[in-house]
Design a protein around this motif. Structure first.
Motif, PDB file in Angstrom:
ATOM      1  N   LYS A  58      -0.093  13.736  -5.829  1.00 26.82           N
ATOM      2  CA  LYS A  58      -0.022  14.530  -4.597  1.00 26.82           C
ATOM      3  C   LYS A  58       1.165  15.494  -4.591  1.00 26.82           C
ATOM      4  O   LYS A  58       0.997  16.693  -4.323  1.00 26.82           O
ATOM      5  CB  LYS A  58       0.068  13.603  -3.379  1.00 26.82           C
ATOM      6  CG  LYS A  58       0.096  14.334  -2.036  1.00 26.82           C
ATOM      7  CD  LYS A  58       0.288  13.354  -0.882  1.00 26.82           C
ATOM      8  CE  LYS A  58       1.724  12.851  -0.834  1.00 26.82           C
ATOM      9  NZ  LYS A  58       1.989  12.011   0.366  1.00 26.82           N
ATOM     10  N   SER A  97      -7.416   7.916  -4.455  1.00 31.91           N
ATOM     11  CA  SER A  97      -7.653   7.757  -3.021  1.00 31.91           C
ATOM     12  C   SER A  97      -7.053   6.470  -2.488  1.00 31.91           C
ATOM     13  O   SER A  97      -6.796   5.524  -3.241  1.00 31.91           O
ATOM     14  CB  SER A  97      -9.162   7.760  -2.735  1.00 31.91           C
ATOM     15  OG  SER A  97      -9.767   6.579  -3.246  1.00 31.91           O
ATOM     16  N   THR A  98      -6.869   6.451  -1.174  1.00 35.59           N
ATOM     17  CA  THR A  98      -6.378   5.245  -0.510  1.00 35.59           C
ATOM     18  C   THR A  98      -7.334   4.086  -0.729  1.00 35.59           C
ATOM     19  O   THR A  98      -6.924   2.940  -0.936  1.00 35.59           O
ATOM     20  CB  THR A  98      -6.211   5.498   1.002  1.00 35.59           C
ATOM     21  OG1 THR A  98      -5.252   6.548   1.190  1.00 35.59           O
ATOM     22  CG2 THR A  98      -5.741   4.255   1.728  1.00 35.59           C
ATOM     23  N   GLU A 105       1.161   4.187  -2.871  1.00 38.65           N
ATOM     24  CA  GLU A 105       0.889   5.569  -2.483  1.00 38.65           C
ATOM     25  C   GLU A 105       2.055   6.480  -2.862  1.00 38.65           C
ATOM     26  O   GLU A 105       1.852   7.604  -3.327  1.00 38.65           O
ATOM     27  CB  GLU A 105       0.625   5.654  -0.982  1.00 38.65           C
ATOM     28  CG  GLU A 105      -0.735   5.116  -0.555  1.00 38.65           C
ATOM     29  CD  GLU A 105      -0.952   5.225   0.945  1.00 38.65           C
ATOM     30  OE1 GLU A 105       0.006   5.595   1.671  1.00 38.65           O
ATOM     31  OE2 GLU A 105      -2.078   4.943   1.400  1.00 38.65           O
ATOM     32  N   THR A 106       3.271   5.990  -2.655  1.00 40.00           N
ATOM     33  CA  THR A 106       4.459   6.768  -3.009  1.00 40.00           C
ATOM     34  C   THR A 106       4.569   6.939  -4.519  1.00 40.00           C
ATOM     35  O   THR A 106       4.770   8.056  -5.029  1.00 40.00           O
ATOM     36  CB  THR A 106       5.728   6.085  -2.467  1.00 40.00           C
ATOM     37  OG1 THR A 106       5.622   5.962  -1.052  1.00 40.00           O
ATOM     38  CG2 THR A 106       6.975   6.871  -2.833  1.00 40.00           C
ATOM     39  N   GLY A 146       1.741   8.952  -5.779  1.00 42.12           N
ATOM     40  CA  GLY A 146       1.783  10.257  -5.140  1.00 42.12           C
ATOM     41  C   GLY A 146       2.714  11.244  -5.813  1.00 42.12           C
ATOM     42  O   GLY A 146       2.481  12.459  -5.774  1.00 42.12           O
ATOM     43  N   GLN A 174       0.835  -1.197   0.000  1.00 40.72           N
ATOM     44  CA  GLN A 174       0.000   0.000   0.000  1.00 40.72           C
ATOM     45  C   GLN A 174       0.880   1.262   0.000  1.00 40.72           C
ATOM     46  O   GLN A 174       0.658   2.191  -0.781  1.00 40.72           O
ATOM     47  CB  GLN A 174      -0.903   0.010   1.234  1.00 40.72           C
ATOM     48  CG  GLN A 174      -1.730   1.286   1.414  1.00 40.72           C
ATOM     49  CD  GLN A 174      -2.853   1.413   0.423  1.00 40.72           C
ATOM     50  OE1 GLN A 174      -3.462   0.425   0.053  1.00 40.72           O
ATOM     51  NE2 GLN A 174      -3.132   2.622  -0.024  1.00 40.72           N
ATOM     52  N   LYS A 175       1.883   1.273   0.857  1.00 45.69           N
ATOM     53  CA  LYS A 175       2.776   2.425   0.952  1.00 45.69           C
ATOM     54  C   LYS A 175       3.549   2.628  -0.352  1.00 45.69           C
ATOM     55  O   LYS A 175       3.779   3.772  -0.788  1.00 45.69           O
ATOM     56  CB  LYS A 175       3.757   2.212   2.119  1.00 45.69           C
ATOM     57  CG  LYS A 175       4.692   3.393   2.377  1.00 45.69           C
ATOM     58  CD  LYS A 175       3.940   4.602   2.896  1.00 45.69           C
ATOM     59  CE  LYS A 175       4.891   5.722   3.301  1.00 45.69           C
ATOM     60  NZ  LYS A 175       4.160   6.936   3.723  1.00 45.69           N
ATOM     61  N   ILE A 202      -6.875   2.523  -4.173  1.00 48.50           N
ATOM     62  CA  ILE A 202      -5.673   1.679  -4.198  1.00 48.50           C
ATOM     63  C   ILE A 202      -5.943   0.375  -3.458  1.00 48.50           C
ATOM     64  O   ILE A 202      -5.597  -0.718  -3.942  1.00 48.50           O
ATOM     65  CB  ILE A 202      -4.471   2.411  -3.575  1.00 48.50           C
ATOM     66  CG1 ILE A 202      -4.114   3.648  -4.398  1.00 48.50           C
ATOM     67  CG2 ILE A 202      -3.261   1.475  -3.497  1.00 48.50           C
ATOM     68  CD1 ILE A 202      -3.035   4.521  -3.772  1.00 48.50           C
TER      69      ILE A 202
END
Length: 443
Positions: A247, A420-421, A239-240, A243, A235-236, A424
């Motif tokens: 983001k 969004s989280t 997101e990275t 992102g 997940q991380k 994902i």
């Protein structure tokens, strides 16, 4: 039975067994190749397409001069195409005589039992096992006694950086952690200048980021017969990776539609700090661009996102063990010709010529040694030493595709500028199911 169970990872074990019995066997017996055609499956080179066609013609001419036989090349353009070709050929018991497949697809090919296992006789036909750089043999099979993959070229992954832009931003050295990379990318992003060039739409790149970050965090994605995609480290990682575009805004928004050659071209214009996940194959393009004389290679970060040091169970995975292996189909009626082709393209002079044209590092030990004095290759050589093999399971190709599909499904959201989280999470959950199913079939 073990081979039949493994083959279900590709589909149709019973059909496969019948097909191989009916169509396998038969060899040219080492006779004259006059009037024969050797069929070779190889990945398309979208970065240097014209040069690649010229290389194919040159190799065909050399092979015909040596054997009297023709070489007919067939190409695949994506990981899906690669897997489909292996599936259909294995089930039918006919198709290419020689396969040039990515190292991560070698376990899947091995699991079918449809490729020639390499004993002393086969290695001697191509010049002996000691002809090859030992590191490139790391994913030729599950162990030294059971190998099907003959190393052809090596592609350790690194990143390239613009020396002028980093200096202007006050950055003394390339980032060694993923968080530091994100921070440097923010420093580098201003106006029409961006911190990172990334190929979000590439068929091969996205999953490598996720695998690397997860391995560095202590999660190998496959634990025995258990898939570990639905894990905080994965997940991380996503997101990275997402992102940077959605983001942090350190990537050109157009990158949502880029394949690797397009990312190379963008970095070559001189307006980007880092080009992520590249190999020596990019060197020719970069030296013809605005960054000529202003770029260098560096290791990819080896500390996972959210950390300043690698955890005790983390792996210093600078790259996957990457490159291409050559496999000879067991159903081929031209096995001797197939091994003559393999010998030709793994000989020192041909390997060096291929490196000069396309930048792929030689698997031939002598050819590789001759490049040792090139300062550009220092980080690449280090990445090769710190490369880690992906799990050797027949399910890996499906797992690799499941990881890639998370990125593919996320492209529309990234194009809109946010993800969004929850989105994902849902896609990773689907990837986990696909990965576990593939592992179950491969038992």
């Amino acid at each position: 039975m073990r081979k039949m169970r493994a083959a279900t990872a590709l589909a149709g074990a019973t059909v496969l067994a019948v097909a191989l019995t009916a169509c396998g066997g038969g060899d040219d017996g080492g006779g004259d190749g006059e009037g024969k055609t050797l069929n070779v499956l190889i990945g398309a080179n979208t970065q240097y397409p014209e040069e690649f066609q010229a290389w194919q013609k040159d190799i065909s001419a050399k092979f015909k001069a040596q054997t009297g036989a023709e070489v007919k090349f067939e190409t695949f353009a994506s990981a899906n195409d690669e897997l489909t070709k292996i599936q259909t050929s294995v089930v039918a018991g006919s198709g290419p005589d020689v396969y040039a497949v990515g190292t991560t697809f070698t376990p899947t090919a091995y699991s079918t039992g449809a490729f020639v296992k390499l004993g002393d006789e086969q290695w001697q036909k191509i010049g002996g096992k000691d002809k090859f750089n030992p590191a490139t043999l790391g994913i030729s099979g599950p162990d030294e006694q059971n190998q099907v993959g003959i190393p052809w070229v090596s592609r350790p992954f690194v990143m390239a950086y613009n020396t002028d832009l980093l200096k202007a931003a006050g950055i003394e050295k390339p980032a060694t952690t993923w968080d530091e990379l994100t921070q440097q990318a923010k420093q580098l992003t201003k106006g029409d200048q961006y911190g990172l060039a990334i190929a979000y739409k590439d068929n091969f790149d996205p999953w490598k980021f996720v695998w690397g970050m997860a391995a560095q965090a202590g999660n190998p994605l496959v634990d025995g017969k258990t898939a570990r995609l639905q894990d905080p480290t994965v997940q991380k990682a996503y997101e990275t990776y997402f992102g940077w575009l959605a983001k942090d805004k350190v990537v050109d928004p157009a990158a949502v539609g880029w394949t690797n050659p397009q990312a190379v071209a963008a970095f070559a214009k001189g307006k980007t700090g880092y080009f992520m996940l590249t190999t020596t194959t990019a060197a020719n393009s970069l030296n013809q661009g605005a960054v000529k004389g202003k770029w260098k290679f560096a290791l990819l970060p080896t500390v996972p996102p959210g950390a300043t040091s690698r955890p005790a169970n983390g792996v210093e995975a600078a790259s996957i063990l990457s490159g291409d292996n050559l496999l000879v189909a067991d159903y081929s009626k031209n096995k001797d010709l197939a091994f003559e082709y393999v010998k030709l393209v793994t000989d020192q002079d041909v390997q060096l010529d291929y490196y000069k044209k396309f930048g792929n590092l030689p698997a031939n030990a002598a050819a590789l040694q001759s490049l040792a004095s090139d300062p550009t290759l220092g980080p690449v050589t280090e990445a090769a030493k710190k490369s880690v093999a992906t799990p050797f399971t027949g399910a890996w190709s499906d797992i690799q595709l499941a990881l890639t599909n998370v990125a593919v499904q996320s492209l529309p959201d990234l194009a809109k500028g946010s993800i969004s989280t929850q989105q994902i999470d849902a896609r990773v959950a689907d990837a986990q199911k696909a990965a576990q199913s593939a592992l179950d079939r491969a038992k």
